[in-house]
Design a protein around this motif. Structure first.
Motif, PDB file in Angstrom:
ATOM      1  N   ARG A   6      18.307  -9.474  -6.641  1.00 17.57           N
ATOM      2  CA  ARG A   6      17.297  -9.878  -5.662  1.00 17.57           C
ATOM      3  C   ARG A   6      16.406  -8.679  -5.304  1.00 17.57           C
ATOM      4  O   ARG A   6      15.181  -8.803  -5.205  1.00 17.57           O
ATOM      5  CB  ARG A   6      17.965 -10.432  -4.408  1.00 17.57           C
ATOM      6  N   GLN A   7      17.025  -7.539  -5.109  1.00 21.09           N
ATOM      7  CA  GLN A   7      16.262  -6.332  -4.777  1.00 21.09           C
ATOM      8  C   GLN A   7      15.364  -5.922  -5.947  1.00 21.09           C
ATOM      9  O   GLN A   7      14.222  -5.475  -5.735  1.00 21.09           O
ATOM     10  CB  GLN A   7      17.217  -5.200  -4.415  1.00 21.09           C
ATOM     11  N   ARG A   9      14.038  -7.953  -8.175  1.00 21.34           N
ATOM     12  CA  ARG A   9      12.914  -8.893  -8.195  1.00 21.34           C
ATOM     13  C   ARG A   9      11.861  -8.507  -7.156  1.00 21.34           C
ATOM     14  O   ARG A   9      10.652  -8.591  -7.421  1.00 21.34           O
ATOM     15  CB  ARG A   9      13.414 -10.319  -7.949  1.00 21.34           C
ATOM     16  N   GLU A  10      12.309  -8.103  -5.978  1.00 21.45           N
ATOM     17  CA  GLU A  10      11.375  -7.693  -4.935  1.00 21.45           C
ATOM     18  C   GLU A  10      10.615  -6.432  -5.356  1.00 21.45           C
ATOM     19  O   GLU A  10       9.402  -6.311  -5.102  1.00 21.45           O
ATOM     20  CB  GLU A  10      12.129  -7.445  -3.628  1.00 21.45           C
ATOM     21  N   LYS A  11      11.317  -5.526  -6.004  1.00 21.86           N
ATOM     22  CA  LYS A  11      10.673  -4.299  -6.481  1.00 21.86           C
ATOM     23  C   LYS A  11       9.616  -4.627  -7.531  1.00 21.86           C
ATOM     24  O   LYS A  11       8.500  -4.081  -7.504  1.00 21.86           O
ATOM     25  CB  LYS A  11      11.732  -3.355  -7.058  1.00 21.86           C
ATOM     26  N   ALA A  13       8.049  -7.423  -7.893  1.00 26.83           N
ATOM     27  CA  ALA A  13       6.943  -8.146  -7.262  1.00 26.83           C
ATOM     28  C   ALA A  13       5.917  -7.170  -6.704  1.00 26.83           C
ATOM     29  O   ALA A  13       4.707  -7.417  -6.761  1.00 26.83           O
ATOM     30  CB  ALA A  13       7.469  -9.059  -6.162  1.00 26.83           C
ATOM     31  N   SER A  14       6.382  -6.048  -6.186  1.00 30.61           N
ATOM     32  CA  SER A  14       5.465  -5.051  -5.623  1.00 30.61           C
ATOM     33  C   SER A  14       4.703  -4.304  -6.715  1.00 30.61           C
ATOM     34  O   SER A  14       3.689  -3.659  -6.440  1.00 30.61           O
ATOM     35  CB  SER A  14       6.230  -4.056  -4.755  1.00 30.61           C
ATOM     36  N   HIS A  45       4.356 -13.788 -10.528  1.00 30.19           N
ATOM     37  CA  HIS A  45       5.149 -13.970  -9.317  1.00 30.19           C
ATOM     38  C   HIS A  45       5.949 -15.270  -9.339  1.00 30.19           C
ATOM     39  O   HIS A  45       7.070 -15.317  -8.808  1.00 30.19           O
ATOM     40  CB  HIS A  45       4.243 -13.916  -8.086  1.00 30.19           C
ATOM     41  N   SER A  49      10.138 -15.434  -8.902  1.00 28.09           N
ATOM     42  CA  SER A  49      10.782 -16.176  -7.813  1.00 28.09           C
ATOM     43  C   SER A  49      11.576 -17.380  -8.307  1.00 28.09           C
ATOM     44  O   SER A  49      12.221 -18.067  -7.505  1.00 28.09           O
ATOM     45  CB  SER A  49       9.723 -16.639  -6.801  1.00 28.09           C
TER      46      SER A  49
END
Length: 251
Positions: A6-7, A9-11, A13-14, A45, A49
């Motif tokens: 999850r982390q 994926r967030e990275k 995304a940025s 994106h 997600s």
């Protein structure tokens, strides 16, 4: 989903923010190119997600002018995710499952974006992806390099890639030129006139693809005039893009 994934994926995304535009020298990009940019980021994106059960359903309701760029964005996102993910789960092969050939080619072009971003060799392909998609990956690699490193156009070594992948890499560079110059013919023509004749042919094919795929049909006659003696390569690009757009519209 593991917390570490999850982390990640967030990275990722940025890495390509939704509100960040791909570099452009113009304050108001040509609409066709603006749509391409927005669609690519949206696909990127959406893939990041999506869970594994959602990936096969991605972009089923997307419009014909958007879906191609969305598939490229998804290919990039999942290729990077798989390469950086410590888990055993691989998401990119799911994207490549059950789709028609033309969709898979676009996904593979997006993989080429990832390959370049990850500094992989030009012949690299992710685990679970067939060798048949290496040409499309090389195309995407050339596009990414040409778009984000335009200063390297001045280096002769930029064009001297391995012979087996040179044609597709050069097509990618040609497509990138269209975006770097926002579809403006004069700077594209000046660049091509400076380039060694032996390196021009397949770059013209990429220019032709970008012109038609971004619906700049009114520019075809002048491009045809200035592309001599590589007119046949330019026209081949027109035809490739027209065929793909027909497949997109009929899907």
């Amino acid at each position: 989903m593991l917390e570490s994934e999850r982390q990640l994926r967030e990275k990722l995304a940025s890495l390509l923010p939704r509100n960040k535009k791909i570099p452009s020298d113009r304050k108001k990009p040509v609409e066709g190119l603006g749509l391409a940019r927005r669609s690519f980021v949206s696909g990127y994106h959406s893939a990041l997600s999506a869970g594994k059960d959602e990936i096969p359903l991605l972009f089923q309701n997307a419009g014909p002018h958007e879906v191609g760029f969305m598939l490229e964005g998804a290919g990039m996102a999942l290729a990077i995710l798989d390469e950086m993910n410590d888990a055993d789960q691989r998401y990119l092969p799911i994207l490549f499952t059950g789709r028609p050939e033309w969709e898979l080619k676009l996904c593979a072009i997006g993989v080429g974006w990832a390959s370049s971003r990850l500094s992989k060799p030009l012949h690299w392909k992710p685990e679970g992806i067939s060798n048949k998609w290496i040409p499309a990956i090389s195309n995407g690699y050339g596009f990414h390099e040409g778009l984000f490193n335009p200063e390297r156009y001045q280096e002769a070594s930029f064009f001297e890639v391995e012979e087996d992948y040179r044609q597709d890499f050069h097509i990618g560079i040609g497509r990138a030129l269209w975006f770097v110059h926002d579809g403006q013919i004069e700077p594209i023509a000046k660049f091509m006139n400076r380039l060694e004749p032996s390196k021009q042919s397949h770059i013209w094919t990429g220019i032709g693809i970008a012109c038609v795929f971004n619906r700049d049909h009114e520019k075809k006659p002048i491009l045809t005039k200035i592309s001599s003696p590589n007119e046949s390569y330019l026209i081949a690009g027109f035809e490739k893009a027209a065929k793909l757009k027909q497949e997109l519209s009929s899907s």
